[in-house]
Design a protein around this motif. Sequence first.
Motif, PDB file in Angstrom:
ATOM      1  N   LEU A   1       1.706   6.890  -6.194  1.00 45.53           N
ATOM      2  CA  LEU A   1       0.462   7.496  -7.279  1.00 45.53           C
ATOM      3  C   LEU A   1       1.399   8.900  -6.990  1.00 45.53           C
ATOM      4  O   LEU A   1       1.416   9.630  -7.692  1.00 45.53           O
ATOM      5  N   LYS A   2       2.005   9.400  -5.983  1.00 41.94           N
ATOM      6  CA  LYS A   2       2.267  10.572  -6.137  1.00 41.94           C
ATOM      7  C   LYS A   2       3.164  10.901  -6.648  1.00 41.94           C
ATOM      8  O   LYS A   2       3.345  12.325  -7.405  1.00 41.94           O
TER       9      LYS A   2
ATOM     10  N   SER B   1       0.940   4.007  -2.705  1.00 41.29           N
ATOM     11  CA  SER B   1       0.255   5.911  -2.293  1.00 41.29           C
ATOM     12  C   SER B   1       1.795   6.567  -3.030  1.00 41.29           C
ATOM     13  O   SER B   1       1.217   7.745  -3.419  1.00 41.29           O
TER      14      SER B   1
ATOM     15  N   SER C   1      -7.747  15.460  -1.463  1.00 42.87           N
ATOM     16  CA  SER C   1      -8.234  13.796  -0.838  1.00 42.87           C
ATOM     17  C   SER C   1      -9.851  13.449  -1.821  1.00 42.87           C
ATOM     18  O   SER C   1     -10.233  12.091  -0.689  1.00 42.87           O
TER      19      SER C   1
ATOM     20  N   THR D   1      -4.587  14.604  -9.034  1.00 36.51           N
ATOM     21  CA  THR D   1      -3.958  15.238  -7.889  1.00 36.51           C
ATOM     22  C   THR D   1      -4.635  16.722  -7.806  1.00 36.51           C
ATOM     23  O   THR D   1      -4.531  17.168  -6.549  1.00 36.51           O
TER      24      THR D   1
ATOM     25  N   THR E   1       0.477  -0.855   0.289  1.00 38.95           N
ATOM     26  CA  THR E   1       0.038   0.373  -0.038  1.00 38.95           C
ATOM     27  C   THR E   1       0.754   1.185  -0.071  1.00 38.95           C
ATOM     28  O   THR E   1       0.811   2.248  -0.660  1.00 38.95           O
TER      29      THR E   1
ATOM     30  N   LYS F   1      -7.707   5.431  -8.111  1.00 44.69           N
ATOM     31  CA  LYS F   1      -6.853   6.136  -9.461  1.00 44.69           C
ATOM     32  C   LYS F   1      -5.579   4.971  -9.575  1.00 44.69           C
ATOM     33  O   LYS F   1      -5.123   4.285 -10.276  1.00 44.69           O
ATOM     34  N   VAL F   2      -5.850   3.313  -7.642  1.00 46.83           N
ATOM     35  CA  VAL F   2      -5.309   2.347  -8.786  1.00 46.83           C
ATOM     36  C   VAL F   2      -5.709   2.043  -9.913  1.00 46.83           C
ATOM     37  O   VAL F   2      -5.297   0.929 -10.897  1.00 46.83           O
TER      38      VAL F   2
ATOM     39  N   ASN G   1      -8.442   6.292  -3.724  1.00 46.75           N
ATOM     40  CA  ASN G   1      -7.441   5.835  -3.661  1.00 46.75           C
ATOM     41  C   ASN G   1      -7.857   4.980  -4.704  1.00 46.75           C
ATOM     42  O   ASN G   1      -7.215   4.092  -5.749  1.00 46.75           O
ATOM     43  N   SER G   2      -9.061   3.960  -4.408  1.00 50.92           N
ATOM     44  CA  SER G   2      -9.123   2.713  -5.813  1.00 50.92           C
ATOM     45  C   SER G   2      -9.125   2.938  -6.455  1.00 50.92           C
ATOM     46  O   SER G   2      -9.575   2.338  -7.422  1.00 50.92           O
TER      47      SER G   2
END
Length: 402
Positions: A13-14, A10, A154, A150, A6, A161-162, A158-159
Motif C-alpha cells: 500500500l505504501k 502494508s 492515518s 495517502t 499484514t 485500503k485493502v 487500513n481495511s
Amino acid sequence: MKEKATAFISEFLKMEAAGGILLMFAAALAVISANIPGVNHLYEGILHLYPLVWIPGIQEIGLNLSLHHLVNDGLMAIFFFLVGLELKREILEGELSDSQNIMLPVVGAIGGMLIPALIYTALNTGDAMAMRGWAVPTATDIAFALGVLTLLGSGVPNSLKVFLTSLAIFDDLGAVLIIAFFYTSEIFTVPLAGVAGCVVVLAVLNRMQVSAKAPYLLVGAIMWFATLKSGVHATIAGVLLAMFIPLSSKKNPEISPLKSLEHSLHTVVAYFILPVFAFANSGLNLKGVGMDQVLHPVPLGIALGLVAGKQLGVFGLCFLALKLKIAQLPKEITRGHLYGASLLCGIGFTMSLFIGGLAFQGGEKVFDERIGIILGSLISGAAGYAVLKMVTKKGLAGKDLA
C-alpha cells in the motif's frame, strides 16, 4: 504467517500510494511538455523514436516498435504480469482467500464497470467510431486512488485500503477480459498456436514444480512475442504467465517464486513503468480546446461515466449486496468510507488511457478522449478526497450498512 501477510500488504500500500503521487507529477509534466512551443515537438519526436532499429534482424521479425509502442505493448505487459501475480496470491492466501471478503469488491467492480459503460453508451449510441470507447470509463487506477488516500493521513482505516485494492484488482481483471474479447480485431492462427504451445510448456513447468524463475520468464518472453504477432494485445501474455508462477517451492516451502517476483516488480512498476506510461500517454495539447471539445459525446460520456457512473455502480451495487446480505462490510468501514471509495474509483487515468489508446488507434477522430479521462479523474479524485476527509475528521460516516 498472518503478521508476514499484514506486513506485505502494508508495504504494498505504501509503495502504490507513493507511486500514485509520482504518477501525478508524470502526467502533469506530459501536459506541460505538450503545450510549450518547441518542447511539444521534442516530446512527440521522442515518442516516435524507434530505439530497437540498430539491432540486427529486428525489422525482419517485425519487432521494430516505436518508443510509444514499446511502452504500451512491452512495459504494460509487465504491469499486467504484476496484476496477475497479485490476483493469484490474494486468492490463494491473501484477503481474497476468504470467500466472505471476496463478494463486496467483486460486486463493486462489476457495478463500477457496468454503469459507466451504460452511461457512455447512452450518449454515443449510433456513432460507430465513438462506440469503440465504451470501455474507457470502466477502469480504475489503483495507484492514483491510493495516492489520494495517502494525502488523508492515518485517519483512513487500513481495511478501506485493502477493499479498494481488492476492487481494483478485479477491475483490472475485467479490463484484461475486455481487451482480449473486444479490442482484438484480427487473429493470426500461427502465432496464436505459438501462444498455446507456450501455455502448455508453462503448465508442464508448474506441474513439475519447477521453482526457478528463469524458465518461466524465458517462456513468458517468447509468449509475449507470439501474442504480439497473433493480433491479441500483448499485455494478455503478462496475465497468462502470472497464472503459472508457483506460490511456493517444493524443496523449500519458505521460498516463494511468486512473492519474490511480485516484491521485485512492485518497485519497477510503481516508480518506473506507470510514470513512464503516464508521461507517454498524457500529453494533451490544450491549444484550441474549448467547451465544444469538452462537451463532445465521447469525452463527456467518459467524464460522466467516471464521475457519476463509478459512484452509482460501486456504491449502489455494494449497498444492494449489503442489504440483501450477500456481502458484509469490512471492519472499521462505514457508509461514508464506502461512498468516498466509490468516488475514488472514478480515477480511471492509467487504465482508461490504455483502453482509450486501443479503442481509437488508427482511426480519424474529431475528439480527444483524454479530455474526458483527465477531467473525470480529477473531479473524482477531488470529490473522493473531500468526502473521505469529512468522514475521517468530522465523524460524519453514518451507520454501517451491514
